[in-house]
Design an enzyme around this catalytic site. Structure first.
Site, PDB file in Angstrom:
ATOM      1  N   GLY A 125     -18.717  60.967  15.301  1.00 19.18           N
ATOM      2  CA  GLY A 125     -19.732  60.137  15.167  1.00 19.18           C
ATOM      3  C   GLY A 125     -20.074  60.007  13.923  1.00 19.18           C
ATOM      4  NE  ARG A 126     -23.372  64.502  12.115  1.00 18.34           N
ATOM      5  CZ  ARG A 126     -24.450  65.166  11.806  1.00 18.34           C
ATOM      6  NH1 ARG A 126     -25.335  64.923  10.854  1.00 18.34           N
ATOM      7  NH2 ARG A 126     -24.737  66.347  12.492  1.00 18.34           N
ATOM      8  N   GLY A 159     -24.790  58.106  12.402  1.00 23.37           N
ATOM      9  CA  GLY A 159     -23.509  58.583  11.426  1.00 23.37           C
ATOM     10  C   GLY A 159     -23.831  59.264  10.387  1.00 23.37           C
ATOM     11  CG  ASP A 293     -18.164  68.872  21.074  1.00 27.43           C
ATOM     12  OD1 ASP A 293     -18.647  69.530  22.268  1.00 27.43           O
ATOM     13  OD2 ASP A 293     -18.769  68.414  20.216  1.00 27.43           O
ATOM     14  CG  ASN A 294     -19.216  71.814  17.812  1.00 25.42           C
ATOM     15  OD1 ASN A 294     -18.788  70.758  17.639  1.00 25.42           O
ATOM     16  ND2 ASN A 294     -20.174  72.127  18.439  1.00 25.42           N
TER      17      ASN A 294
HETATM   18  P1  AMP Z   1     -22.509  68.249  17.157  1.00 24.87           P
HETATM   19  O1  AMP Z   1     -23.754  68.711  18.009  1.00 24.87           O
HETATM   20  O2  AMP Z   1     -22.892  68.116  15.659  1.00 24.87           O
HETATM   21  O3  AMP Z   1     -21.168  69.134  17.347  1.00 24.87           O
HETATM   22  O4  AMP Z   1     -22.107  66.654  17.357  1.00 24.87           O
HETATM   23  C1  AMP Z   1     -22.075  66.323  18.873  1.00 24.87           C
HETATM   24  C2  AMP Z   1     -21.464  64.907  18.875  1.00 24.87           C
HETATM   25  O5  AMP Z   1     -22.763  64.121  18.459  1.00 24.87           O
HETATM   26  C3  AMP Z   1     -20.150  64.717  18.019  1.00 24.87           C
HETATM   27  O6  AMP Z   1     -19.659  63.733  18.578  1.00 24.87           O
HETATM   28  C4  AMP Z   1     -20.792  64.058  16.824  1.00 24.87           C
HETATM   29  O7  AMP Z   1     -20.183  63.302  16.025  1.00 24.87           O
HETATM   30  C5  AMP Z   1     -22.099  63.303  17.344  1.00 24.87           C
HETATM   31  N1  AMP Z   1     -23.044  63.276  16.408  1.00 24.87           N
HETATM   32  C6  AMP Z   1     -23.932  64.311  16.049  1.00 24.87           C
HETATM   33  N2  AMP Z   1     -24.789  63.739  14.774  1.00 24.87           N
HETATM   34  C7  AMP Z   1     -24.599  62.524  14.934  1.00 24.87           C
HETATM   35  C8  AMP Z   1     -25.104  61.453  14.085  1.00 24.87           C
HETATM   36  N3  AMP Z   1     -26.161  61.662  13.053  1.00 24.87           N
HETATM   37  N4  AMP Z   1     -24.419  60.211  14.307  1.00 24.87           N
HETATM   38  C9  AMP Z   1     -23.500  60.030  15.053  1.00 24.87           C
HETATM   39  N5  AMP Z   1     -22.898  60.739  15.744  1.00 24.87           N
HETATM   40  C10 AMP Z   1     -23.302  62.145  15.749  1.00 24.87           C
HETATM   41 MG    MG Z   2     -19.725  69.021  16.678  1.00 20.07          MG
END
Ligand code: AMP
Ligand code: MG
Length: 552
Positions: A125-126, A159, A293-294
């Protein structure tokens, strides 16, 4: 105007400026894009993407790219000179304002279980992958910008990434690499010159923060969730293509894909994951968001969000306030969560194997291989030749119980333990207090070190010295061994926060100092002794130091 489509790109014909020439020397071979099915829709709009491993998408140009820091070691891996890294072009390229010839930016499609629940499509997502380079030693590295603008997978978010979380990701990736923990790397940290709104604790207090981008580097960013999404959707042909691609690219030693080879692959993923977690437990690292996903298919520490480091040893601690209620991702639970995540991966790749029993057997094997690797690691932390079940199981169990009796700094404890000299003391006749004296520095609250704690600790130290003595190695050898696995310097939560506080004021010196300090985490660095001290009291409850959320 989209800068990426303009002549602002750096073309090979622009040969006047040397640094640009050097950046242009990066050789791209974008196999992920060329060998796997992509999303035919090239519009960058948020949506469900089916039947594709990725979507082509360009970074969003930003106002004023500025380099904050870069990792010399990662630049070396990529074959980039200092001059190249300090050029204007570097800051432009690694905030996403310009593309180099050969780059083919894309965002990956993946799903995942978040906090135990299937979340469906997540995806980059980013994060935007710029492309894969092949370095002078024929090693492949994917370059990925984090925070370079929305993609089809951004869902409701922007993003983008802010400076504080980017400083944390940049410093921790490199600190982990120098500690010898498998991890994705970070090439650079740049400011975008734009502001980003964030409500840090999701409590209705949004603030504008500086926008930043980290360029992450890894052989691949494929996640457990990359396979899960195709299994969940029944897109088994894509699942197989991604698995076969991963085998060919990242596990070539396993040979041609077949049900047996998929099993061997899963076994290796289990082993690598176990080894990674053992390393986290060794250095006191809490990932904080072990969603599937991590989890990297390569067993690399991936996605540095609300992670933290144990100051006082507390297996129940998590830095992540978003996880405060269930503490699913607390320090002591990480091995079990990895197992759970591997079970989800097993479910996802089951269609490739078609038999439950052998997959289950490999999965069950994780517990044993984790336990064996953890025991050997603990024996190394104690400077022992090898783990001896007859004595060491009980010795280690008592040690871990003892460490929770009074708030005890984990990092300092093990460094100080290495100083204990059985030869100088006669442990059997030395009092608890004298025996413990090298360790006193590790305790946070002296009053907690009660006579009962002293007695129990003294007893344990006597047992330990007696056990170490049976290995017949000199105290100096024991110390050397211990100091090679017990770091002196880790990225304590408060240290990262101090670097962030300064960076938000435009002063990047502490980022550079910490990057430098953490290059040699096992070495004594007498002039930097302050960073080896306990967490200061003010940091005990300060946001960013002990409490972090997923907001980043
Ligand atoms: P995370 O918690 O960082 O592992 O993110 C979980 C999901 O949310 C993943 O698909 C990331 O790409 C998405 N995500 C987190 N922060 C953002 C953001 N600021 N903009 C877009 N997608 C995000
Ligand atoms: Mg992640």
């Amino acid at each position: 105007m989209n800068l990426l489509e303009s002549t602002d790109c750096i073309f090979p014909s622009q040969t006047s400026a040397k640094p640009q020439e050097t950046l242009n020397a990066l050789r791209f071979d974008n196999r992920f894009v060329s060998e796997l099915p992509g999303d035919p829709d090239i519009l960058n709009r948020r949506r469900q993407v089916s039947g594709a491993c990725y979507s082509l998408v360009k970074p969003t140009p930003v106002a004023a790219p500025r380099l904050v820091a870069y990792s010399r070691e990662v630049a070396d891996l990529l074959g980039l000179s200092t001059q190249a890294c300090e050029s204007d072009a570097f800051a432009q390229v690694f905030t996403g304002n310009r593309l180099l010839p050969g780059m083919q930016p894309f965002a990956m499609c993946y799903g995942g279980h978040q906090f135990g629940n299937w979340a469906g499509q997540l995806g980059d997502g980013r994060a935007i992958n710029l492309g894969e380079i092949v370095n002078g030693h024929s090693r492949r590295w994917m370059l990925q910008l984090k925070g370079a603008g929305p993609t089809p997978y951004s869902r409701t978010a922007d993003g983008l990434a802010v400076l504080r979380s980017s400083v944390r990701e940049f410093l921790c990736s490199e600190a982990m690499a120098h500690l010898g923990v498998p991890t994705t790397r970070a090439l650079s940290l740049t400011l975008t010159g734009e502001e980003v709104e964030r409500d840090m604790f999701y409590d209705g207090h949004p603030k504008m923060e500086p926008g930043a981008v980290v360029c992450r580097v890894a052989p691949s960013f494929t996640r457990f969730g990359s396979f899960q999404i195709f299994a969940a959707r029944g897109e088994l042909d894509v699942l197989k293509q991604l698995a076969d691609y991963t085998l060919r690219t990242d596990f070539p030693h396993l040979g041609e894909p077949s049900p047996e080879v998929y099993l061997q692959w899963f076994e290796e993923v289990c082993r690598r994951t176990a080894d990674m977690i053992v390393d986290w437990m060794r250095v006191g690292f809490v990932h904080g968001v072990m969603n599937t996903d991590n989890m990297s298919i390569l067993g690399l520490t991936l996605d540095y969000g609300p992670y933290g480091w144990l100051d006082n040893y507390d297996p129940d601690w998590t830095p992540n306030t978003t996880d405060a209620a269930g503490r699913r991702y607390r320090f002591g639970h990480q091995p079990a969560i990895a197992h759970w995540n591997l079970a989800q991966l097993a479910n996802a790749i089951y269609p490739l194997i078609g038999q439950v029993e052998p997959l289950q057997a490999v999965l069950d094997g994780y517990a044993g291989s984790y336990r064996d690797a953890w025991r050997q690691m603990m024996a190394r932390k104690l400077g022992l030749n090898a783990f001896e079940p007859a004595t060491d199981e009980a010795l280690i169990t008592e040690l871990l119980a003892m460490l929770t009796l009074a708030e005890t700094d984990m990092t300092i404890f093990f460094r100080r333990l290495a100083r204990l000299e059985a030869d100088d003391l006669s442990p059997a006749t030395t009092g608890d207090e004298a025996l413990m004296s090298p360790l006193m520095e590790a305790y946070y609250v002296p009053e907690q070190v009660t006579p009962a704690v002293r007695r129990r600790t003294g007893d344990w130290l006597r047992r330990y010295l007696e056990r170490a003595g049976r290995d017949n190695i000199s105290p100096r050898t024991r110390r050397r061994r211990m100091n090679a696995v017990n770091p002196k310097y880790v990225l304590r939560n408060y240290m990262a926060q101090l670097a962030i506080d300064k960076a938000e004021q435009g002063d990047f010196t502490l980022i550079h100092d910490l990057l430098d300090l953490l290059r040699r985490p096992y070495d004594e660095q007498p002039e930097k002794e302050g960073y080896a001290a306990k967490r200061p009291d003010w940091a005990r409850r300060r946001p960013g130091c002990s409490m972090l959320s997923c907001s980043s």
